[in-house]
Design an enzyme around this catalytic site. Sequence first.
Site, short mmCIF file in Angstrom:
data_model
loop_
_atom_site.label_atom_id
_atom_site.label_comp_id
_atom_site.label_asym_id
_atom_site.label_seq_id
_atom_site.Cartn_x
_atom_site.Cartn_y
_atom_site.Cartn_z
CG ASN A 1 -0.36 9.00 2.27
OD1 ASN A 1 0.68 8.80 2.88
ND2 ASN A 1 -1.55 8.69 2.77
CG ASP B 1 -10.20 8.91 -0.10
OD1 ASP B 1 -9.05 8.48 0.09
OD2 ASP B 1 -10.92 8.53 -1.03
NE ARG C 1 -8.66 12.58 -3.28
CZ ARG C 1 -7.77 12.12 -2.42
NH1 ARG C 1 -6.58 12.69 -2.31
NH2 ARG C 1 -8.06 11.07 -1.65
CD GLU D 1 -9.58 4.59 -0.75
OE1 GLU D 1 -8.52 5.17 -0.45
OE2 GLU D 1 -10.45 4.28 0.09
CG ASP D 2 -7.66 7.51 -3.61
OD1 ASP D 2 -7.86 8.09 -2.53
OD2 ASP D 2 -6.61 6.91 -3.85
CE1 TYR E 1 -4.03 1.48 -0.55
CE2 TYR E 1 -3.56 2.75 1.43
CZ TYR E 1 -4.33 2.53 0.29
OH TYR E 1 -5.37 3.37 -0.01
CE LYS F 1 -8.22 2.49 2.14
NZ LYS F 1 -7.47 3.74 2.18
#
Length: 565
Positions: A418, A270, A157, A246-247, A104, A175
Amino acid sequence: METDNKYARPVYIPYSGTVLLEMSLLNKGSAFSEEERTHLNLHGLVPQTIETIEEQAERVYSQYRLLKADIDKHVYLRNLQDTNETLFYHLVVNHLTEMMPIIYTPVVGEACEHFSEIYRASRGLFISYPNKDRIDEMLRNVTKQKVKVIVVTDGERILGLGDQGIGGMGIPIGKLSLYTACGGISPAYTLPVVLDVGTNNQALLNDPLYMGWRQPRITGKEYEDFVDAFVQAVKRRWPDVLLQFEDFAQKNASPILKRYRDEICSFNDDIQGTAAVTVGCLIAASRANGGRLRDQRVVFLGAGSAGCGIAEQIIAEMKHEGLSDEQARQRVFMVDRFGLLTDKMPNLLEFQSPLVQKTETLAGWEVTNDEISLLDTVRNAKPTILIGVSAQPGLFTEEVIRTMQSHCEHPIVMPLSNPTSRVEATPADILRWTDGKALVATGSPFMPVHMNDQIYPIAQCNNSYIFPGIGLGVLACGARRVTDSMLMAASSALADCSPLAQNGKGALLPELSQIEKVSRTIAFAVAKAAQADEVAVKVSDEELLSLIDKNYWYPKYRSYKHASS
């Protein structure tokens, strides 16, 4: 114990020969017994020696250690995962501290950037916009019948790297690997998904190896209808699934969460997961400093969906500790690239508006220009907590940190961006500028800092402390929704696991070697909160603990018998 009995019982399977060896969930490689080799037509297809999983793990770990580049290690582990998932998880669980950064963050970011170059085998579901009328068919093509956790992204993103198109698939894969390694959720119940809606990354569009849909991203109603078609298809196929978003870009993340959180058991890691782990860390840090979260003043650098989600969760916890909504909001200051968010600032996003500071309350501030900078905010607001979610490296300067410490002896500083290349300041710099007095937690992993003959462990404020426990708790109690109370319970349970808060020494968060205990603790707290919110059936504490045990999967080989025997 029920878990031990479960692993002792044989599993009846309809597969044999090379078909079985190609099924990563069932393959045992050289560990198939003599009886299995006979009844499952495996003689001659694997080497003669029958090995234990420990012997296999020793071999693959030796191969892994020969690799020098982190991206090569990532590719190696992904290949192992696609070949033999039980062995993969046995290896990762036993080397979690070493391998989590590889599978990850931060290495998964590089893997996403080079996804089409390093692609080897299909994993998960690629749902492309040109196939928008075939989503039900695509979900039926998934061979896993009992999917219980889905992680989905549209790749827009990815970490701090922006639009990676279908390369974003690396995030759901990574994940879900942590759902299993840290939360004990069987890989047989997980499904990574990428919604391929095109990409605005010109480098990908020009890349001859890019494997996604080569068109600019769809937007507006087209995009909303496509996401909705996916969610409705998921509800038809697996109505009780936990769906993690996610993202997604901030313009889509909050609206999607708001639309679906009361329609399907879902959450956005997020926004909500990051908030939950951060609040847990802050509760622990506040205790370590002899106070409570309600006593703190918080400055954020970064006012996107993640930052605002954390801020709202902090406010919720402050209210839980006795402050009014207005009192709590007066203690939280959001700074973005245009300066401090105020009620006079134009073009605010919907989720930013509740977090502005009223201009009249800033009348006595001394500022350098019309845009109130981070330094101006730190100088005037006198925060005890500084959180970075800007994805802009180096913005926590020495002047900012020293100004903060001038009114707060033990500042709590959390550069959470990150990957590592995007961090607002390194722990070593923060500790050097504060003479070792700051409490530091980061979003990416950092080695302990050696300074003044002391060792300072750096807590990684990683969502992996939270979402696996949330998932385990949801599955164990059969929760129909993920509520705010469940997230607050997760934060509080994580804080209770803090070595520094409990013992006055060590890191803000427990070591990864304790992650099973942490995830079980969080799962119990989340399930209890779900029962209190009436989104799960109430059972006794003893039964709930038994359900958590029953749902916790360990990477152990099961014995097989052919279904026809």
